[in-house]
Write a protein that holds these residues in place. Structure first.
Motif, mmCIF file in Angstrom:
data_model
loop_
_atom_site.group_PDB
_atom_site.id
_atom_site.type_symbol
_atom_site.label_atom_id
_atom_site.label_comp_id
_atom_site.label_asym_id
_atom_site.label_seq_id
_atom_site.Cartn_x
_atom_site.Cartn_y
_atom_site.Cartn_z
ATOM 1 N N ALA A 107 4.529 34.567 -20.300
ATOM 2 C CA ALA A 107 3.840 34.570 -19.013
ATOM 3 C C ALA A 107 2.738 33.523 -18.921
ATOM 4 C CB ALA A 107 3.251 35.961 -18.736
ATOM 5 N N GLU A 108 2.089 33.207 -20.026
ATOM 6 C CA GLU A 108 0.969 32.275 -20.017
ATOM 7 C C GLU A 108 1.398 30.814 -19.886
ATOM 8 O OE1 GLU A 108 -0.190 36.088 -21.622
ATOM 9 O OE2 GLU A 108 1.443 34.759 -22.203
ATOM 10 N N CYS A 109 2.676 30.523 -20.001
ATOM 11 C CA CYS A 109 3.157 29.142 -19.928
ATOM 12 C C CYS A 109 3.396 28.706 -18.487
ATOM 13 C CB CYS A 109 4.443 28.985 -20.734
ATOM 14 S SG CYS A 109 4.150 28.982 -22.509
ATOM 15 N N PHE A 110 3.263 27.408 -18.257
ATOM 16 C CA PHE A 110 3.506 26.840 -16.933
ATOM 17 C C PHE A 110 4.954 27.023 -16.497
ATOM 18 C CE2 PHE A 110 5.462 23.048 -14.994
ATOM 19 C CZ PHE A 110 5.075 23.295 -13.684
ATOM 20 N N ALA A 111 5.887 26.796 -17.419
ATOM 21 C CA ALA A 111 7.311 26.889 -17.092
ATOM 22 C C ALA A 111 8.039 27.634 -18.198
ATOM 23 C CB ALA A 111 7.918 25.495 -16.917
#
Length: 176
Positions: A107-111
């Motif tokens: 969830a914390e990643c951009f993509a």
């Protein structure tokens, strides 16, 4: 001199246990176009990586793209093994169910790009997996994230300004 794509995380789920690894050796292999086959992503993941067995056995993973502000955590993730540590718990990452694969999104990643292994012919000689994206997710709250790239010696470069030359790129447009 010729660096690969941005530093990414590769997640897997093996025998019900999620794992995340850091990967600095990856690249786009092919664009997606209506007339051609789907895009392909290549990642080097070898038998020395805890995620290797999961990827071989399940044939699926998620390529998660972190932003530059996550660089220190991403390096720390790469400095330990999922065989010894629950990295989602240790690094306070949020695992999110995907739609097409069992491996979790981060969830914390951009993509996050849900992938299936498309070709294993380069795994034995080069530890190179060819992955076919089957679903992609981006965080709309991050319209212009800065990514980071491994230079191979423990140093990293950050994305800079975007240069738009689409109007000059005429040759490839026939593929669309």
């Amino acid at each position: 001199m010729i660096e690969p794509g941005p530093v990414i995380r590769v997640t897997t789920r093996h025998r019900g246990v999620p794992n995340v690894m850091t990967n600095g050796f990856n690249m786009m292999v092919r664009h997606a176009t209506p007339r051609r086959a789907p895009p392909l992503i290549a990642c080097t993941i070898g038998p020395w990586d805890h995620s290797y067995e999961a990827l071989v056995e399940t044939g699926e993973c998620v390529v998660s793209v972190p932003t530059a502000d996550m660089a220190a955590t991403v390096v720390d993730i790469g400095n330990c093994s999922g065989a010894d540590v629950d990295k989602f718990e240790e690094f306070d990452l949020t695992a999110v169910d995907g739609e097409k694969v069992q491996a979790p999104l981060v969830a914390e990643c951009f993509a996050n790009i849900e992938c299936r292994v498309a070709d294993t012919s380069l795994v034995a000689p080069y530890s190179l997996f060819l992955l076919e994206p089957v679903r992609a997710w981006t965080d709309p709250t991050q319209p212009a994230p800065r990514l980071f790239h491994h230079r191979g010696d423990g140093t990293f470069t950050l994305d800079g300004p975007t240069v738009d030359l689409q109007d000059r790129m005429t040759k490839w447009q026939y593929l669309l």
